[in-house]
Design an enzyme around this catalytic site. Sequence first.
Site, PDB file in Angstrom:
ATOM      1  N   LYS A 107     -10.066  65.893 -41.142  1.00 31.91           N
ATOM      2  CA  LYS A 107      -9.844  64.700 -41.950  1.00 31.91           C
ATOM      3  C   LYS A 107      -9.318  63.607 -41.001  1.00 31.91           C
ATOM      4  O   LYS A 107      -8.220  63.708 -40.465  1.00 31.91           O
ATOM      5  CB  LYS A 107      -8.828  64.999 -43.056  1.00 31.91           C
ATOM      6  CG  LYS A 107      -8.173  63.795 -43.717  1.00 31.91           C
ATOM      7  CD  LYS A 107      -9.169  62.858 -44.384  1.00 31.91           C
ATOM      8  CE  LYS A 107      -8.427  61.738 -45.112  1.00 31.91           C
ATOM      9  NZ  LYS A 107      -7.696  60.844 -44.170  1.00 31.91           N
ATOM     10  N   GLY A 122       2.391  65.506 -39.867  1.00 32.11           N
ATOM     11  CA  GLY A 122       2.679  64.271 -40.589  1.00 32.11           C
ATOM     12  C   GLY A 122       4.021  64.338 -41.287  1.00 32.11           C
ATOM     13  O   GLY A 122       4.933  65.066 -40.870  1.00 32.11           O
ATOM     14  N   SER A 123       4.134  63.611 -42.374  1.00 31.04           N
ATOM     15  CA  SER A 123       5.405  63.487 -43.086  1.00 31.04           C
ATOM     16  C   SER A 123       5.691  64.719 -43.933  1.00 31.04           C
ATOM     17  O   SER A 123       4.781  65.473 -44.326  1.00 31.04           O
ATOM     18  CB  SER A 123       5.378  62.258 -43.992  1.00 31.04           C
ATOM     19  OG  SER A 123       4.471  62.458 -45.073  1.00 31.04           O
ATOM     20  N   GLY A 134       3.921  64.222 -47.441  1.00 33.08           N
ATOM     21  CA  GLY A 134       2.499  64.522 -47.441  1.00 33.08           C
ATOM     22  C   GLY A 134       2.221  65.984 -47.172  1.00 33.08           C
ATOM     23  O   GLY A 134       1.350  66.601 -47.800  1.00 33.08           O
ATOM     24  N   GLY A 135       2.956  66.548 -46.234  1.00 29.35           N
ATOM     25  CA  GLY A 135       2.754  67.954 -45.900  1.00 29.35           C
ATOM     26  C   GLY A 135       3.098  68.870 -47.038  1.00 29.35           C
ATOM     27  O   GLY A 135       2.372  69.837 -47.325  1.00 29.35           O
ATOM     28  N   GLU A 167       3.455  70.738 -39.569  1.00 35.20           N
ATOM     29  CA  GLU A 167       4.563  70.253 -38.736  1.00 35.20           C
ATOM     30  C   GLU A 167       4.971  68.927 -39.340  1.00 35.20           C
ATOM     31  O   GLU A 167       4.189  67.980 -39.367  1.00 35.20           O
ATOM     32  CB  GLU A 167       4.092  70.125 -37.288  1.00 35.20           C
ATOM     33  CG  GLU A 167       5.215  69.789 -36.317  1.00 35.20           C
ATOM     34  CD  GLU A 167       5.396  68.296 -36.149  1.00 35.20           C
ATOM     35  OE1 GLU A 167       6.320  67.741 -36.789  1.00 35.20           O
ATOM     36  OE2 GLU A 167       4.614  67.687 -35.407  1.00 35.20           O
ATOM     37  N   CYS A 210       8.045  62.902 -33.646  1.00 35.27           N
ATOM     38  CA  CYS A 210       8.701  63.825 -34.573  1.00 35.27           C
ATOM     39  C   CYS A 210       9.931  64.468 -33.945  1.00 35.27           C
ATOM     40  O   CYS A 210      10.739  65.075 -34.649  1.00 35.27           O
ATOM     41  CB  CYS A 210       7.723  64.901 -35.030  1.00 35.27           C
ATOM     42  SG  CYS A 210       6.916  65.750 -33.659  1.00 35.27           S
ATOM     43  N   GLU A 230      14.990  61.774 -42.101  1.00 36.35           N
ATOM     44  CA  GLU A 230      14.290  61.072 -41.025  1.00 36.35           C
ATOM     45  C   GLU A 230      13.857  59.682 -41.452  1.00 36.35           C
ATOM     46  O   GLU A 230      13.236  59.504 -42.496  1.00 36.35           O
ATOM     47  CB  GLU A 230      13.053  61.888 -40.615  1.00 36.35           C
ATOM     48  CG  GLU A 230      12.260  61.267 -39.483  1.00 36.35           C
ATOM     49  CD  GLU A 230      11.002  62.051 -39.170  1.00 36.35           C
ATOM     50  OE1 GLU A 230      10.615  62.102 -37.989  1.00 36.35           O
ATOM     51  OE2 GLU A 230      10.394  62.614 -40.108  1.00 36.35           O
TER      52      GLU A 230
END
Length: 529
Positions: A183, A240-241, A244-245, A264, A301, A394
């Site tokens: 994606k 990603g965030s 979203g994850g 991650e 990250c 974060e």
Amino acid sequence: MITGHQLIAGREAPCDHAPFHATNPSTSEKLEPAFCEATSAHADEALRAADGAFDALRAATPETRALLLEAIADEILALGEPLLERAHAETGLPMARLTGERGRAMNQCKMFAALIREGSWAEASIDRAQPDRQPLAKPDVRRVLLPVGPIVVFGASNFPFAIGVVGTDTVSALAAGCPVVVKAHPAHPGTCELLGRAVVKALRKTGLPDAAFSLLQGRGTDIGTELVKHPLTQAVAFTGSLRGGRALMDVAAARPHPIPFYGEMGSINPVFLLPGALKERGAKIAEAYVGSVTMGVGQFCTNPAIVLGLQGAELTNFVENAGEFAAKVPPQSMLHRGICESYDAGTAVWSTINGLQLAGESATPADPEATQAACRIYTTTLQVLESHEELRREVFGPCSIITQCPTLEDLLAFARNLEGQLTAAIHGTEEDLREYAPLIRVLERKVGRIIFNGFGTGIEPCPSMHHGGPYPAASHSFYTSIGTGSIYRFVRPVCYQGFPDDCLPEALQNANPTKALRLVDGGYSREAV
């Protein structure tokens, strides 16, 4: 050439569904061409093609797959300056940084090529039959790791090469023998397309099926959800965030047949300043700390978001030094407007908290039209930090909080209450490290990587690297998304009992044609048996 088309199993699929454009974050310029949202039909086509290519890819010899990875590296380089220029236009990242990251992506391809040529990663294990054993005969039992099937990859916004279309996730999956559907990241779709075309060319160079790779574009979340839900998807890799994850992680778990989701998802990466280090070299640590906070405009990250030290004159000096270094850092453009707006919103919330003080910030004002972010270093007490959950979340960007702890036990208590982290850093002398050994024991339960006298930013892709950690830093603390260990996300053990030798995978055959190190009857050997 960038067309804006979906790349599905070697064919281009033009469409005009929900078109969108990439934007230059430094100038707000709309970049051509238009891209469009992939549909569920595109997802289905890509995954059916990937499943159809699985047998051919996994049956390819390790040498053939190694040649594929090396061909990908060659094709990345062959894209030349247009790749760097497009990535620079879409991300705002400096050309020098992108050139270095391109090298890292190519080196990762070569690293995995060497890994699968050597072969020991497959963990072949052989226990030969003992028909005369009493009271029961022992059967011939052999075990090896085999690829699981089509993998869906979601690349990162902040590493368009090394953690993107040709990043560790894609390369390790192909190395294992798994087809990949990527994606594309909506912030740099043109870069993704160029890299996708490089993979297609490499597949054709090595005679492997086009269907082993597809690239789907999309700005919304629907296509990602469709890819994770699809019954032919066997595992998902995501960088990603947390928001979203976690959403995709829940989709993977809610399927009729749940699949592994390797996410991650970032962390605050605490830094612990021990007394000996502050006394010896506090100013030097402060300079390196601000450099780590602002590296890549804080878009890592592993950015050190919280620093903790024992309150006193040395820590006060450290705060002053950090503030002075922060003032010297000019604002820079972030990856895209959405990230910049989130950064400003997060630090705006912080500014309303009583007891949180600004220790220093970029002396030059940020230009919002150029999506610029200013460095901001704060200081507070442990009591304030623990009273406000939003300070322990974060905020992606060049900001950090230096926290004053009254006692060592307070510092240890904070470490014990940490959520899972990707990294933690300890700055001290060797004597500090021995004296404060309980801190290390606590961090071993909380983080994936512990750094002594350094910072988490700057990751070395190598066999010993672990980039992961307990939730919520990652979805599974055992697995890494960087380094050769990342291949283990896309394989599973298969055991063969009583098989004729010529019907076994090569790695398990008596002659050991792969020449890999194997565990044979309890001892390691490369020899035939």
